[in-house]
Design an enzyme around this catalytic site. Structure first.
Site, short mmCIF file in Angstrom:
data_model
loop_
_atom_site.label_atom_id
_atom_site.label_comp_id
_atom_site.label_asym_id
_atom_site.label_seq_id
_atom_site.Cartn_x
_atom_site.Cartn_y
_atom_site.Cartn_z
N ASP A 28 0.83 -1.20 0.00
CA ASP A 28 0.00 0.00 0.00
C ASP A 28 0.87 1.26 0.00
O ASP A 28 1.59 1.50 0.97
CB ASP A 28 -0.91 -0.02 1.24
N ASP A 29 0.83 2.02 -1.09
CA ASP A 29 1.57 3.28 -1.21
C ASP A 29 3.08 3.08 -1.34
O ASP A 29 3.86 3.95 -0.94
CB ASP A 29 1.31 4.21 -0.02
N CYS A 68 -6.31 4.00 -3.36
CA CYS A 68 -6.51 2.62 -2.89
C CYS A 68 -7.70 1.86 -3.46
O CYS A 68 -7.54 0.87 -4.17
CB CYS A 68 -6.64 2.62 -1.37
N ARG A 72 -7.69 -1.40 -6.13
CA ARG A 72 -7.94 -2.78 -5.68
C ARG A 72 -9.08 -3.42 -6.45
O ARG A 72 -9.03 -4.60 -6.79
CB ARG A 72 -8.23 -2.78 -4.17
N LYS A 122 -5.36 -5.93 3.92
CA LYS A 122 -6.27 -4.79 3.77
C LYS A 122 -7.24 -5.03 2.61
O LYS A 122 -6.81 -5.30 1.49
CB LYS A 122 -5.46 -3.53 3.53
N HIS A 124 -10.59 -2.92 1.78
CA HIS A 124 -10.90 -1.56 1.31
C HIS A 124 -11.80 -1.52 0.07
O HIS A 124 -11.69 -0.62 -0.77
CB HIS A 124 -9.61 -0.77 1.05
N SER A 147 -8.29 1.46 5.25
CA SER A 147 -6.92 1.89 5.51
C SER A 147 -6.61 1.95 6.99
O SER A 147 -7.50 2.17 7.83
CB SER A 147 -6.68 3.27 4.88
N HIS A 232 1.38 2.30 3.92
CA HIS A 232 0.42 3.38 4.16
C HIS A 232 0.62 3.89 5.60
O HIS A 232 0.83 3.10 6.52
CB HIS A 232 -0.99 2.84 3.98
N ASP A 284 -0.30 -0.78 -4.78
CA ASP A 284 -1.61 -0.29 -5.24
C ASP A 284 -1.56 1.08 -5.88
O ASP A 284 -2.47 1.47 -6.61
CB ASP A 284 -2.62 -0.30 -4.08
N ASN A 285 -0.54 1.86 -5.62
CA ASN A 285 -0.34 3.16 -6.25
C ASN A 285 1.03 3.68 -5.82
O ASN A 285 1.76 2.99 -5.10
CB ASN A 285 -1.45 4.17 -5.89
N LYS A 305 1.46 9.35 -5.36
CA LYS A 305 0.07 8.99 -5.07
C LYS A 305 -0.88 10.15 -5.31
O LYS A 305 -0.59 11.30 -5.00
CB LYS A 305 -0.04 8.54 -3.61
#
Length: 459
Positions: A28-29, A68, A72, A122, A124, A147, A232, A284-285, A305
């Site tokens: 994540d991130d 996010c 996903r 996660k 989300h 998150s 994240h 994810d980004n 992001k």
């Protein structure tokens, strides 16, 4: 890849005693440059680097959104988020909508072919019981529903933000349970509030290893979706591996994730199923740059992001499958998380349902060899789901609204990966061609968009 080698690879897949297992690790991130094998000089990731040495790096790999939830949804369904109405930013604890269970996911696919399926991490994509992972083809779920900077039940009483606020939290490890009220969910039941975020990365891995062990004992093929909550913000690691300096927090977290990847891969080797397992590792980004040293790096890409520049949506990707994917190779051709569903179906020789369509392409040939990518175009949407641009071949057009004015930017990514030179004034004919094509794609998606589950709200 030479034709003979491709044939041998296909023969290996056919000769496997059991179907090929699949693991998708989704951080994540995490930024483009936040792995040793993608150029990091400060972060040591020997385990993931080893996957790259034994597998294949993808240097032009895109996620379908710079934030996010839409990202996903795209990975699991192979569809642009707008097609499934999951494009309007991220979900919050008070959101009353989620990914529609009618959508066909990776888990639905593998479950229909006799695989055991698990989501650990996660989610989300909606925290209501009707849209948690078991409604989408997973046999089990263990993780946080949104998150790790969101609080149950209404997202209130959150700590101060910004990099300074994150420094305060890092300096107080107990804040993982005193400052946050993030829930842990097992299947559809909240089992802990708050979850101790210091140990959550390790606990995800513990649960993933248990799942893999159970499947190996039963000689059952498996699909494991392992979407880590971190890096994240807020960042946490177990006390015994914590670096006290908050300026090293991000480095510390990525290196801890790398250790956990090493544990999982060691389990595959010990069970003697490594040669029958495919791992996809990606993010994810791009990195959350506003959090400074609590965020990562996308260098040499522009921004991160939340943006449609390359740093927001081009992410690191490593694929590993000993005996199937050629070791120590790099693919510079375009691929996306949109392509994972048809690609993994092809590689595992599990047929998609008759008539199934999605926005992804079967990119198995560039995973297994050096054939041309079937993807030559990719459409960009903003974090709120507004059409923002398109890439066709080396050309990328962005149309962004700034101070209520439309700004057109055209880049040649082959010559200008960092997106520093706007060529729009010099090439109006290319701008017009790309503009026409991105509108055609968006019009078709809009016309055929399908509903989310529940009632859309953004709180």
């Amino acid at each position: 890849m030479k034709p003979l080698l491709l044939l041998l690879t296909s023969a290996l897949l056919c000769a496997a005693k059991t179907p090929l297992n699949v693991i998708v690790i989704f951080t994540d991130d995490q930024g483009y440059a936040d792995l040793g094998c993608f150029g990091s000089k400060t972060i040591k990731t020997p385990h993931i680097d080893q996957l790259a040495k034994e597998g294949r790096r993808f240097t032009s790999f895109y996620v379908a959104s710079p934030v996010c939830s839409p990202s996903r949804a795209a990975l699991l369904t192979g569809n642009y988020p707008k097609r499934i109405n999951m494009h309007r930013h991220v979900l919050f604890p008070k959101s009353t909508f989620g990914l529609n269970p009618e959508e066909y996911t990776l888990a639905d696919h593998f479950s229909s072919h006799g695989y055991a399926t698990a989501c650990v991490g996660k989610w989300h994509l909606g925290h209501k019981p009707e849209v948690l992972p078991r409604a989408h083809g997973f046999d089990s779920y263990f993780g946080i529903p949104y998150s790790n900077d969101m609080n149950h039940p209404d997202n209130s009483k959150r700590p101060k933000g910004g990099s300074e606020g994150m420094d305060v939290l890092w300096n107080d490890p107990e804040s993982a349970i005193t400052a946050w009220n993030t829930p842990l969910v097992e299947n559809e039941t909240i089992t802990e509030v708050p979850v101790d975020q210091r140990t959550i990365t390790r606990r995800y891995t513990d649960r993933a290893i248990t799942f893999v062990n159970d499947c190996a004992e039963k000689e059952k093929p498996f699909f494991l979706y392992l979407p880590h909550s971190m890096p994240h913000i807020p960042l946490y690691v177990p006390d015994e591996v914590r670096d006290a300096d908050p300026k090293n927090a991000y480095i510390n977290v990525i290196e801890h994730i790398d250790d956990q990847v090493g544990r999982l891969v060691s389990t595959l080797r010990e069970l003697e199923i490594a040669d029958n397992t495919l791992i996809v590792y990606t993010s994810d980004n791009g990195p959350w740059l506003t959090f400074k040293h609590h965020g990562g790096s996308a260098e040499p890409l522009r921004e991160g992001k939340g943006t449609n520049y390359e740093g927001g949506q081009r992410v690191p990707c490593v694929m590993w499958a000993p005996g199937h994917i050629s070791p120590d190779t790099t693919c510079d051709q375009m691929m996306s998380t949109l392509d994972l569903l048809p690609t993994l179906a092809s590689i595992t020789r599990t047929e998609l349902p008759e008539g199934h369509n999605c926005d992804g392409y079967d990119a198995s040939r560039i995973v297994l060899g050096d054939e041309a990518s079937p993807r030559n175009e990719f459409v960009y949407y903003t974090s709120n789901g507004t059409l923002a641009g398109i890439r066709i071949g080396p050309w990328k057009l962005l149309e962004l609204t700034r101070k209520k004015k439309l700004v057109q930017q055209l880049f040649n990514l082959e010559n200008d990966l960092s997106e520093t030179i706007n060529l729009a004034p010099k090439h109006p004919e290319i701008v017009a061609r790309l503009q026409k094509r991105m509108k055609e794609i968006d019009d078709e998606i809009t016309l055929n968009a399908r509903p989310v589950w529940g009632v859309y709200n953004h709180k």
